[in-house]
Enzyme design. Structure first.
Site, mmCIF file in Angstrom:
data_model
loop_
_atom_site.group_PDB
_atom_site.id
_atom_site.type_symbol
_atom_site.label_atom_id
_atom_site.label_comp_id
_atom_site.label_asym_id
_atom_site.label_seq_id
_atom_site.Cartn_x
_atom_site.Cartn_y
_atom_site.Cartn_z
ATOM 1 N N GLU A 1 46.395 45.458 -23.749
ATOM 2 C CA GLU A 1 45.886 44.493 -22.766
ATOM 3 C C GLU A 1 46.427 43.119 -23.057
ATOM 4 O O GLU A 1 47.003 42.866 -24.112
ATOM 5 C CB GLU A 1 44.342 44.451 -22.768
ATOM 6 C CG GLU A 1 43.752 43.854 -24.020
ATOM 7 C CD GLU A 1 42.367 43.223 -23.783
ATOM 8 O OE1 GLU A 1 42.003 42.920 -22.636
ATOM 9 O OE2 GLU A 1 41.674 43.001 -24.791
ATOM 10 N N ASN B 1 45.127 39.023 -23.024
ATOM 11 C CA ASN B 1 44.048 38.059 -22.861
ATOM 12 C C ASN B 1 44.660 36.758 -22.369
ATOM 13 O O ASN B 1 45.472 36.146 -23.060
ATOM 14 C CB ASN B 1 43.295 37.857 -24.173
ATOM 15 C CG ASN B 1 42.495 39.094 -24.549
ATOM 16 O OD1 ASN B 1 41.837 39.680 -23.694
ATOM 17 N ND2 ASN B 1 42.571 39.512 -25.777
ATOM 18 N N ARG C 1 43.959 33.686 -22.065
ATOM 19 C CA ARG C 1 43.151 32.553 -22.512
ATOM 20 C C ARG C 1 43.449 32.325 -23.984
ATOM 21 O O ARG C 1 44.174 33.104 -24.592
ATOM 22 C CB ARG C 1 41.662 32.882 -22.358
ATOM 23 C CG ARG C 1 41.335 34.205 -23.082
ATOM 24 C CD ARG C 1 39.857 34.475 -23.188
ATOM 25 N NE ARG C 1 39.570 35.839 -23.581
ATOM 26 C CZ ARG C 1 39.536 36.301 -24.825
ATOM 27 N NH1 ARG C 1 39.806 35.479 -25.828
ATOM 28 N NH2 ARG C 1 39.251 37.553 -25.090
HETATM 29 P P1 ADP Z 1 38.734 44.541 -25.178
HETATM 30 O O1 ADP Z 1 39.070 43.984 -23.842
HETATM 31 O O2 ADP Z 1 37.324 44.925 -25.307
HETATM 32 O O3 ADP Z 1 39.269 43.719 -26.279
HETATM 33 P P2 ADP Z 1 40.888 46.429 -25.792
HETATM 34 O O4 ADP Z 1 41.594 47.252 -24.790
HETATM 35 O O5 ADP Z 1 41.623 45.288 -26.373
HETATM 36 O O6 ADP Z 1 39.512 45.943 -25.176
HETATM 37 O O7 ADP Z 1 40.398 47.379 -26.956
HETATM 38 C C1 ADP Z 1 39.533 46.911 -27.962
HETATM 39 C C2 ADP Z 1 39.709 47.755 -29.195
HETATM 40 O O8 ADP Z 1 39.395 49.128 -28.902
HETATM 41 C C3 ADP Z 1 41.127 47.802 -29.747
HETATM 42 O O9 ADP Z 1 41.398 46.715 -30.601
HETATM 43 C C4 ADP Z 1 41.120 49.127 -30.486
HETATM 44 O O10 ADP Z 1 40.470 49.029 -31.724
HETATM 45 C C5 ADP Z 1 40.273 49.992 -29.585
HETATM 46 N N1 ADP Z 1 41.131 50.709 -28.628
HETATM 47 C C6 ADP Z 1 41.452 50.326 -27.379
HETATM 48 N N2 ADP Z 1 42.273 51.216 -26.780
HETATM 49 C C7 ADP Z 1 42.489 52.191 -27.677
HETATM 50 C C8 ADP Z 1 43.239 53.424 -27.675
HETATM 51 N N3 ADP Z 1 43.930 53.817 -26.602
HETATM 52 N N4 ADP Z 1 43.201 54.193 -28.796
HETATM 53 C C9 ADP Z 1 42.495 53.822 -29.877
HETATM 54 N N5 ADP Z 1 41.766 52.679 -29.935
HETATM 55 C C10 ADP Z 1 41.750 51.876 -28.855
HETATM 56 P P1 ADP Z 2 39.332 37.652 -28.835
HETATM 57 O O1 ADP Z 2 39.949 38.585 -27.828
HETATM 58 O O2 ADP Z 2 39.550 36.223 -28.627
HETATM 59 O O3 ADP Z 2 39.512 38.111 -30.221
HETATM 60 P P2 ADP Z 2 36.802 38.759 -28.238
HETATM 61 O O4 ADP Z 2 37.366 39.978 -27.630
HETATM 62 O O5 ADP Z 2 35.935 38.879 -29.426
HETATM 63 O O6 ADP Z 2 37.846 37.689 -28.592
HETATM 64 O O7 ADP Z 2 36.049 37.969 -27.104
HETATM 65 C C1 ADP Z 2 35.921 36.561 -27.156
HETATM 66 C C2 ADP Z 2 34.608 36.168 -26.628
HETATM 67 O O8 ADP Z 2 34.517 36.410 -25.261
HETATM 68 C C3 ADP Z 2 33.471 36.887 -27.273
HETATM 69 O O9 ADP Z 2 32.442 35.967 -27.383
HETATM 70 C C4 ADP Z 2 33.153 37.996 -26.282
HETATM 71 O O10 ADP Z 2 31.807 38.323 -26.364
HETATM 72 C C5 ADP Z 2 33.487 37.342 -24.982
HETATM 73 N N1 ADP Z 2 34.046 38.230 -23.959
HETATM 74 C C6 ADP Z 2 35.304 38.695 -23.880
HETATM 75 N N2 ADP Z 2 35.477 39.419 -22.762
HETATM 76 C C7 ADP Z 2 34.299 39.441 -22.121
HETATM 77 C C8 ADP Z 2 33.838 40.018 -20.901
HETATM 78 N N3 ADP Z 2 34.612 40.742 -20.088
HETATM 79 N N4 ADP Z 2 32.553 39.820 -20.558
HETATM 80 C C9 ADP Z 2 31.760 39.096 -21.340
HETATM 81 N N5 ADP Z 2 32.133 38.503 -22.490
HETATM 82 C C10 ADP Z 2 33.384 38.674 -22.876
HETATM 83 MG MG MG Z 3 41.237 43.299 -26.661
#
Ligand code: ADP
Ligand code: ADP
Ligand code: MG
Length: 452
Positions: A291, A293, A295
């Site tokens: 993905e 981000n 921001r």
């Molecule tokens: P978010 O938007 O919540 O950050 P991500 O897609 O970045 O979602 O996934 C968050 C975490 O979930 C990743 O850092 C990884 O640890 C796990 N994850 C996501 N996709 C996969 C995948 N296809 N296989 C294994 N782990 C995954």
């Molecule tokens: P980073 O990707 O910067 O490592 P996180 O995945 O931990 O950070 O998310 C950053 C902050 O934004 C956290 O406080 C998380 O709870 C919030 N956050 C991220 N995505 C969402 C979402 N889709 N809805 C609500 N809160 C979110």
């Molecule tokens: Mg992520």
């Protein structure tokens, strides 16, 4: 719009609001903190040049309230908005509304947020740019039948992921057809409730992967990278400990992954700071886009420290119409940096949030230490928001030196009142796998289970 920013409204809270206000002050920009009823005593409000109340404690009434934020921007005569992370930072309609109100949005355009912030669409964009993606459903899942057919190709276990998810939420595992059918229904409902968007897609579960991400900065035409971060130490898919560089990468793989991030950023004319996240399989040295981000991220300081750059300043400059303040050839990495996220949570009670008043607070000092935090002695942590109260960032010439500094710094912190994750990091540091850099995204969970 291309004019330097003079009055910046900061529409986030907590440590990132403080970070943005500090950058604004250093740049001679008037900083204005937007704060909720629960944040009147926030450090951001104390540090900002001006502040304005934007409504009730619940985020829906304040930090997620677009109308209130736009009215506040108008009232304080702001010319720009910095959304930090969380809340509306990846909300395309808010970015568009800010721009339509004649203000500068410190971030990519609403159109770019829509394209890259929506995960299924971002994956398609990455694939088009030649960036490897995780084998998956190639778009949103419309029915259980379609999910079953897709999984026949992908293979179990699969993840059901919310297209609008974030912060580690909205992801489920399915090991077989029954779990998949039940998971699709549950995940769709959950995503609708949590993110206001029920779209879900499937991805092969990559076991024992590393989470590697690349920091980029674009000006709409050109883009540069600031190398990578290893954020594999996670709990419930939320990062808790981040490092730069990712010591697991060879220089060749590092170059490939960073170049792919720049290629993707350029392919969408990206403007502002952003992060491209990948899973990395150390066994095969393959990496897969997961993905973007659109921001600034929580862990941006480790990149700032290792590259000697100011990413918040850079994103404000670019938003004001300046060209990229860094050339790729000038961006180098120096030493090793580790960040741990200090949360007001009780590690002994399954990380239950522990809001309350901080009685005593002393941060560590000495070589190689940086603290990004909004905490102070007497600060009452409100119960309404994320439990992150600070980040400890340590810089060493080598990973070993950084680990030693982290250990030393953790023992120097005095923080009484609420429970925090500080003791958890002390225990993590004692694990040989952590010291030896032998971990993956589910390592913490496996370790915690093995201790029960
Ligand atoms: P978010 O938007 O919540 O950050 P991500 O897609 O970045 O979602 O996934 C968050 C975490 O979930 C990743 O850092 C990884 O640890 C796990 N994850 C996501 N996709 C996969 C995948 N296809 N296989 C294994 N782990 C995954
Ligand atoms: P980073 O990707 O910067 O490592 P996180 O995945 O931990 O950070 O998310 C950053 C902050 O934004 C956290 O406080 C998380 O709870 C919030 N956050 C991220 N995505 C969402 C979402 N889709 N809805 C609500 N809160 C979110
Ligand atoms: Mg992520």
């Amino acid at each position: 719009m291309t004019k330097p920013i003079a009055r910046l409204l900061v529409t986030c809270r907590g440590e990132i609001a403080v970070r943005v206000i500090r950058a604004a002050k250093e740049m001679g920009i008037t900083s204005i903190a937007a704060y909720s009823d629960a944040d009147a005593d926030a450090l951001a409000v104390r540090l900002a040049d001006e502040s304005i109340n934007i409504g009730g404690a619940h985020a829906k009434k304040s930090y997620l309230n677009q109308e209130a934020l736009l009215a506040a921007a108008d009232e304080v005569n702001a010319d720009a908005v910095h959304p930090g992370y969380g809340f509306l930072s990846e909300n395309a309609s808010f970015a568009n509304a800010v721009t339509q109100a004649g203000l500068i949005w410190v971030g990519p355009s609403g159109a770019t947020i829509e394209r890259m912030g929506h995960k299924a669409q971002a994956i398609a964009t990455a694939r088009d740019a030649g960036v490897p993606v995780v084998p998956g459903s190639k778009g949103l899942i419309e029915s259980v039948e379609q999910a079953l057919a897709a999984t026949a190709e992908i293979g179990y276990p699969v993840l059901i992921k919310a297209a609008a998810g974030g912060g580690g939420r909205g992801i489920r595992v399915a090991h077989n057809d029954d779990e998949l059918a039940a998971g699709i229904a549950g995940a769709t409902q959950e995503a609708e409730a949590a993110f206001g968007d029920g779209g879900v897609y499937l991805e092969r579960f990559i076991a024992q992967a590393r989470h590697i991400e690349v920091q980029i900065l674009g000006d709409g035409i050109d883009a540069v990278h600031f190398y990578e971060r290893d954020c594999s130490l996670q709990r419930r898919r939320q990062k808790v400990w981040e490092e730069a560089p990712a010591a697991v990468l060879t220089p060749e793989v590092r170059e490939k992954i960073c170049q792919s991030a720049v290629a993707l950023a350029k392919s969408v004319g990206y403007s502002g700071a952003g992060t491209i996240e990948y899973l990395y399989d150390a066994g095969t040295t393959e990496f897969y886009f997961i993905e973007m981000n659109t921001r600034i991220q929580v862990e941006h300081p480790i990149t700032e420290e290792i590259c000697g750059v100011d990413l918040i300043r850079a994103m404000i400059d670019v938003a004001g119409g300046a060209p990229l303040p860094y050339r790729q050839d000038d961006i180098r990495i120096d030493g090793h940096v580790i960040e741990v996220r200090i949360n007001a949570e009780n590690p002994d009670l399954n990380f239950m949030p522990a809001p309350g008043t901080i009685d005593e607070l002393e941060w560590p000092l000495g070589p190689g230490i940086r603290i990004d935090s909004m905490a102070y002695a007497g600060y009452k942590i409100p119960p309404y928001y994320d439990s992150l109260i600070g980040k400890l960032i340590v810089h060493g010439a080598t990973r070993d030196q950084a680990l030693g500094r982290l250990r030393r710094a953790l023992t120097e912190i005095t923080l009484t009142g609420p429970a925090t994750t500080i003791p958890f990091f002390a225990r993590l540091l004692d694990q040989p796998d952590v010291a030896d850099n032998e971990f993956h995204t589910t390592w913490i969970e496996q370790w915690m289970e093995s201790q029960q």
